[in-house]
Design a protein around this motif. Sequence first.
Motif, short mmCIF file in Angstrom:
data_model
loop_
_atom_site.label_atom_id
_atom_site.label_comp_id
_atom_site.label_asym_id
_atom_site.label_seq_id
_atom_site.Cartn_x
_atom_site.Cartn_y
_atom_site.Cartn_z
N ALA A 149 13.49 25.68 29.69
CA ALA A 149 14.67 25.10 30.32
C ALA A 149 15.85 25.33 29.38
CB ALA A 149 14.48 23.62 30.59
N SER A 150 17.05 25.26 29.92
CA SER A 150 18.23 25.45 29.08
C SER A 150 19.34 24.49 29.50
CB SER A 150 18.73 26.90 29.17
OG SER A 150 19.11 27.21 30.49
N LEU A 151 20.17 24.14 28.52
CA LEU A 151 21.27 23.20 28.77
C LEU A 151 22.46 23.59 27.91
CD1 LEU A 151 21.08 19.37 29.13
CD2 LEU A 151 22.70 20.36 27.50
N TYR A 152 23.60 23.63 28.55
CA TYR A 152 24.85 23.83 27.79
C TYR A 152 25.72 22.60 28.01
CZ TYR A 152 29.52 25.23 26.45
OH TYR A 152 30.75 25.25 25.86
N LEU A 153 26.20 22.02 26.87
CA LEU A 153 27.02 20.81 26.93
C LEU A 153 28.48 21.15 26.70
CD1 LEU A 153 27.21 17.71 27.10
CD2 LEU A 153 26.81 17.65 24.63
N GLU A 154 29.31 20.81 27.70
CA GLU A 154 30.74 21.06 27.58
C GLU A 154 31.45 19.89 26.93
OE1 GLU A 154 33.84 20.95 30.93
OE2 GLU A 154 33.48 23.11 30.66
N SER A 155 31.13 18.68 27.31
CA SER A 155 31.77 17.49 26.75
C SER A 155 30.81 16.31 26.79
CB SER A 155 33.04 17.14 27.53
OG SER A 155 32.74 16.85 28.88
N GLY A 156 31.07 15.33 25.91
CA GLY A 156 30.22 14.15 25.86
C GLY A 156 29.06 14.33 24.90
N LYS A 157 27.96 13.68 25.19
CA LYS A 157 26.77 13.76 24.35
C LYS A 157 25.53 13.63 25.21
CE LYS A 157 24.74 11.88 20.09
NZ LYS A 157 24.73 13.18 19.40
N VAL A 158 24.51 14.40 24.85
CA VAL A 158 23.26 14.43 25.61
C VAL A 158 22.08 14.23 24.67
CG1 VAL A 158 21.69 15.99 26.85
CG2 VAL A 158 24.06 15.84 27.54
N GLU A 159 21.10 13.47 25.13
CA GLU A 159 19.83 13.31 24.42
C GLU A 159 18.74 13.97 25.25
OE1 GLU A 159 19.27 11.90 21.45
OE2 GLU A 159 21.38 11.34 21.13
N ILE A 160 17.99 14.87 24.62
CA ILE A 160 16.88 15.54 25.30
C ILE A 160 15.58 14.92 24.80
CG2 ILE A 160 15.67 17.71 25.65
CD1 ILE A 160 18.29 19.18 25.25
N GLU A 161 14.78 14.42 25.73
CA GLU A 161 13.48 13.86 25.38
C GLU A 161 12.41 14.82 25.90
OE1 GLU A 161 13.19 9.95 27.00
OE2 GLU A 161 14.85 9.16 25.79
N CYS A 162 11.61 15.38 24.98
CA CYS A 162 10.63 16.37 25.39
C CYS A 162 9.40 16.28 24.50
CB CYS A 162 11.24 17.78 25.32
SG CYS A 162 11.92 18.17 23.70
N GLY A 163 8.38 17.00 24.89
CA GLY A 163 7.14 17.00 24.14
C GLY A 163 6.27 15.81 24.49
N ALA A 164 5.03 15.85 24.00
CA ALA A 164 4.09 14.78 24.30
C ALA A 164 4.53 13.46 23.70
CB ALA A 164 2.70 15.16 23.77
N ASP A 165 5.22 13.51 22.56
CA ASP A 165 5.67 12.28 21.91
C ASP A 165 7.06 11.83 22.37
OD1 ASP A 165 7.03 14.37 20.84
OD2 ASP A 165 6.72 13.82 18.73
N LYS A 166 7.66 12.58 23.31
CA LYS A 166 8.98 12.24 23.86
C LYS A 166 10.03 12.05 22.76
CE LYS A 166 8.12 12.16 28.28
NZ LYS A 166 8.80 13.09 29.22
N ARG A 167 9.98 12.91 21.77
CA ARG A 167 10.99 12.80 20.71
C ARG A 167 12.36 13.16 21.26
NH1 ARG A 167 8.33 17.54 19.69
NH2 ARG A 167 9.59 19.41 19.35
N SER A 168 13.38 12.52 20.71
CA SER A 168 14.75 12.68 21.21
C SER A 168 15.55 13.61 20.30
CB SER A 168 15.42 11.31 21.30
OG SER A 168 16.73 11.44 21.79
#
Length: 326
Positions: free
Chosen positions: A203-222
Amino acid sequence: MKQIFDKLKNDKLSVEELRQLRQSVANMSDSEISSLLDANTFPSDEEKYPMSDETFLKIKKGINLAAVQSGRKLRIYKVLMIAVAAIIPILLASCIWLLIEVSDMRQYGDAMEKELAVITNEGESAVATLPDATEVTLMSQSTLKYTLKDFKDNSREILFDGDGVFNVKADRESPFRIICKNLEIVVTGTKFSLSARNDSETASLYLESGKVEIECGADKRSIGINPGEFARINTANGEVEISEVSQNSANAMMRGDKIFENTTLSEVLQELERSYGKKFEFRSSDILNDKFTGYLPSDNLEEVIETIENCYHVKSVIEKDRIIFM
């Protein structure tokens, strides 16, 4: 009335006449009863039954009291009957109102639980405005799902599969969560592009403004993403690679275009197949390992075909659900 009193004096009243006398006395006022007694004295009774003034006054007082109490009972009975007659329509109306309210609550609950979906077909795009005024532009072959219940009690949550550009309404007290396969995106108010498909391990994400937290993996690390950064996520193992992109690439991603950086043509074609629901084939398999860097639209198949033709100096033939380059 005088005849009845005469019969009373002579002990000749029948049961029915006694009932009538009681009813008449009950309907009289105190002054009327007093006048009636004064007008119907009992001289013969005084001769038969000598009575002192004191005893007579006691009897008179007792009759007056009985008449007043009887009249009060009758008036209370009438008031109760009127009250009951007035209350019955109110009770009926209240029951009807309650039934309507219960029905409305059931319908409201059903509406809150009902899943809403925005789906685009191949080559289509659509703009969805969510209950919190967040706007999502869905590109080709994308799906967005939510229920109204997901947008209450300081909670905002959707299910997403595909490519889209998000303009999330700012609300620090109510984080906005995007749930994809093995991936969650958490924001409070920001603008970004996202590509996350259930049939892809990246998956891919480009952030133009603000702030984003990505939670992924088995441990849901941020992992936090800052404005101007591009994140490529391996949804299988949770690895995230963050880089910066050119302004042209950033503009393309915010339009919803697909971004490729040193990607093999074979992988590019697979991504296009997911976006457009068509099979992309090259007659020459040797060219499939060539690298491609650039961006391709997610909702304009003609432009995609033209770009590939110009880059690889090939011609295309469209056969139903297949696009063949040769």
